[in-house]
Design an enzyme around this catalytic site. Sequence first.
Site, PDB file in Angstrom:
ATOM      1  N   HIS A 122       0.879  -1.174   0.000  1.00 40.85           N
ATOM      2  CA  HIS A 122       0.000   0.000   0.000  1.00 40.85           C
ATOM      3  C   HIS A 122       0.919   1.227   0.000  1.00 40.85           C
ATOM      4  O   HIS A 122       2.023   1.174   0.554  1.00 40.85           O
ATOM      5  CB  HIS A 122      -0.820  -0.059   1.300  1.00 40.85           C
ATOM      6  N   ASP A 199       3.445  -3.828   7.924  1.00 41.15           N
ATOM      7  CA  ASP A 199       2.202  -3.091   7.746  1.00 41.15           C
ATOM      8  C   ASP A 199       1.085  -4.119   7.945  1.00 41.15           C
ATOM      9  O   ASP A 199       0.746  -4.866   7.030  1.00 41.15           O
ATOM     10  CB  ASP A 199       2.167  -2.481   6.343  1.00 41.15           C
ATOM     11  N   GLN A 202      -4.119  -4.931   7.314  1.00 36.75           N
ATOM     12  CA  GLN A 202      -5.102  -5.934   6.879  1.00 36.75           C
ATOM     13  C   GLN A 202      -4.963  -7.241   7.659  1.00 36.75           C
ATOM     14  O   GLN A 202      -5.827  -8.113   7.542  1.00 36.75           O
ATOM     15  CB  GLN A 202      -4.934  -6.231   5.382  1.00 36.75           C
ATOM     16  N   LYS A 225     -10.249  -0.590  10.781  1.00 38.45           N
ATOM     17  CA  LYS A 225     -10.401  -1.795   9.950  1.00 38.45           C
ATOM     18  C   LYS A 225     -10.714  -3.012  10.816  1.00 38.45           C
ATOM     19  O   LYS A 225     -10.790  -4.129  10.321  1.00 38.45           O
ATOM     20  CB  LYS A 225      -9.116  -2.036   9.156  1.00 38.45           C
TER      21      LYS A 225
HETATM   22  N1  PLP Z   1      -1.734  -0.462   4.699  1.00 37.88           N
HETATM   23  C1  PLP Z   1      -2.681  -1.243   4.160  1.00 37.88           C
HETATM   24  C2  PLP Z   1      -2.311  -2.628   3.698  1.00 37.88           C
HETATM   25  C3  PLP Z   1      -3.979  -0.774   4.036  1.00 37.88           C
HETATM   26  O1  PLP Z   1      -4.914  -1.561   3.475  1.00 37.88           O
HETATM   27  C4  PLP Z   1      -4.278   0.535   4.483  1.00 37.88           C
HETATM   28  C5  PLP Z   1      -5.638   1.083   4.325  1.00 37.88           C
HETATM   29  O2  PLP Z   1      -6.322   0.798   3.373  1.00 37.88           O
HETATM   30  C6  PLP Z   1      -3.265   1.289   5.054  1.00 37.88           C
HETATM   31  C7  PLP Z   1      -2.006   0.760   5.145  1.00 37.88           C
HETATM   32  C8  PLP Z   1      -3.504   2.676   5.551  1.00 37.88           C
HETATM   33  O3  PLP Z   1      -4.301   2.650   6.686  1.00 37.88           O
HETATM   34  P1  PLP Z   1      -4.850   4.018   7.318  1.00 37.88           P
HETATM   35  O4  PLP Z   1      -5.501   4.764   6.196  1.00 37.88           O
HETATM   36  O5  PLP Z   1      -5.798   3.567   8.370  1.00 37.88           O
HETATM   37  O6  PLP Z   1      -3.674   4.758   7.869  1.00 37.88           O
END
Ligand code: PLP
Length: 409
Positions: A122, A199, A202, A225
């Site tokens: 991401h 990270d 998910q 999430k």
């Molecule tokens: N990393 C992954 C794999 C994600 O799916 C997301 C959100 O969709 C994020 C990071 C970012 O999360 P946040 O927007 O809650 O900071």
Amino acid sequence: MKTTPTTELSHLKADFPILDSGVHFLDSGASSQKPTPVLEAMERFARTSYANVHRGAYKLSVASTEAYEAARRRVARFIGARDHNEVVFTRGTTTAINTVAFGWGMENLEPGDHILTTEMEHHANLVPWQMAARRTGAILDHVPITEDFRLDMDVLEEKLGDHVKMVAVTGMSNVLGTIPDVSRISHLAHEQGARVLVDAAQLVPHRRIDVNDLGADFVAFSAHKMLGPTGIGVLWGRMEALEETEPFEGGGEMIADVTLQSATWAEIPHRFEAGTPPIIEAVGLHAAIDYLDAIGMENVFAHDLELTGIALERLGDVPGLQIQGPLSLEDRGGVVSMTMDGIHAHDLATILDENDVAVRAGHHCAKPLMRCLGVAATARASFYVYNDVSDIDALVKGLRRAGELFGVG
Ligand code: PLP
């Protein structure tokens, strides 16, 4: 054909008032819905116990501080942290990763050092490292994915060497659903003296993790999430890794002492929590963890996986549809990305919405991965505790209708 998951959790639907409308909500990968116990815990706290934390001598502030710190201990227990002071509250996964990229990166990266990330990240686990590399002279490298949508572990091993100082890897791809073997990656990285950040945005909402088994040095995730509110997330850091990290934001709450010229830092974790923290949100996260633990994370994961298996089987019969992700359930979670010949993902999502099916369409903040897949966008269905086979039925029906409208097949 299997029609009912053995880990049937659909009775939980009633706990989620927003689902009363009948929407087939398949976008939990972006943000999940909140059950009544979470909504009530936040409201009750706001009505009876809210005040700013760590400052007041009065009873309300003491109660509020206790609730905030109880949430920290609850998170620690949920992820198997040995010390609750290893749990830092942040605004979300993005802020947690930035805290490491800047706070750890600026202190520990030197020109020529390598940061190793992957093709399936991401943007939240890519752009902060690009920024840190630009500022420190470090080199950003990545591990590709294989044809079957897995992380190429052979290339990872080849690329790991003395010069790699940080391996930043997803715990589960938000597009492919792939779950890389983070324990093995951590082991290999540590052999080379590198630090590892996962990270887990998910991963943590769907699968029981124990940060010590995972073996990483930093783990980041977001409450929204995992049935909790927006505005709060977690950076877990192994204490020695947090000790190598400088605060990346300055201000109130994070200091021990301040003069007009300089400041000293509060103890860990408070030095990483500048300003008024997300207090009501911490109470919501606490309630969300209680809710998930009452279901049992093993049941949550089994349920996600059973629905994913049923979805993959049925989607395989939809004319013109391709699954962008592993077709086997091994090392995979409940995210299913799809493309359909000749139909843009946004059109697919719009037609699905007409059938009250909510899926996400776009690049999912993973543009490098989209390029690697050779697509501009995908439509993505993601499953959680409140989903059941009726949601998959509606999804398949909507996709067939889209295919008919566009003359696919
Ligand atoms: N990393 C992954 C794999 C994600 O799916 C997301 C959100 O969709 C994020 C990071 C970012 O999360 P946040 O927007 O809650 O900071």
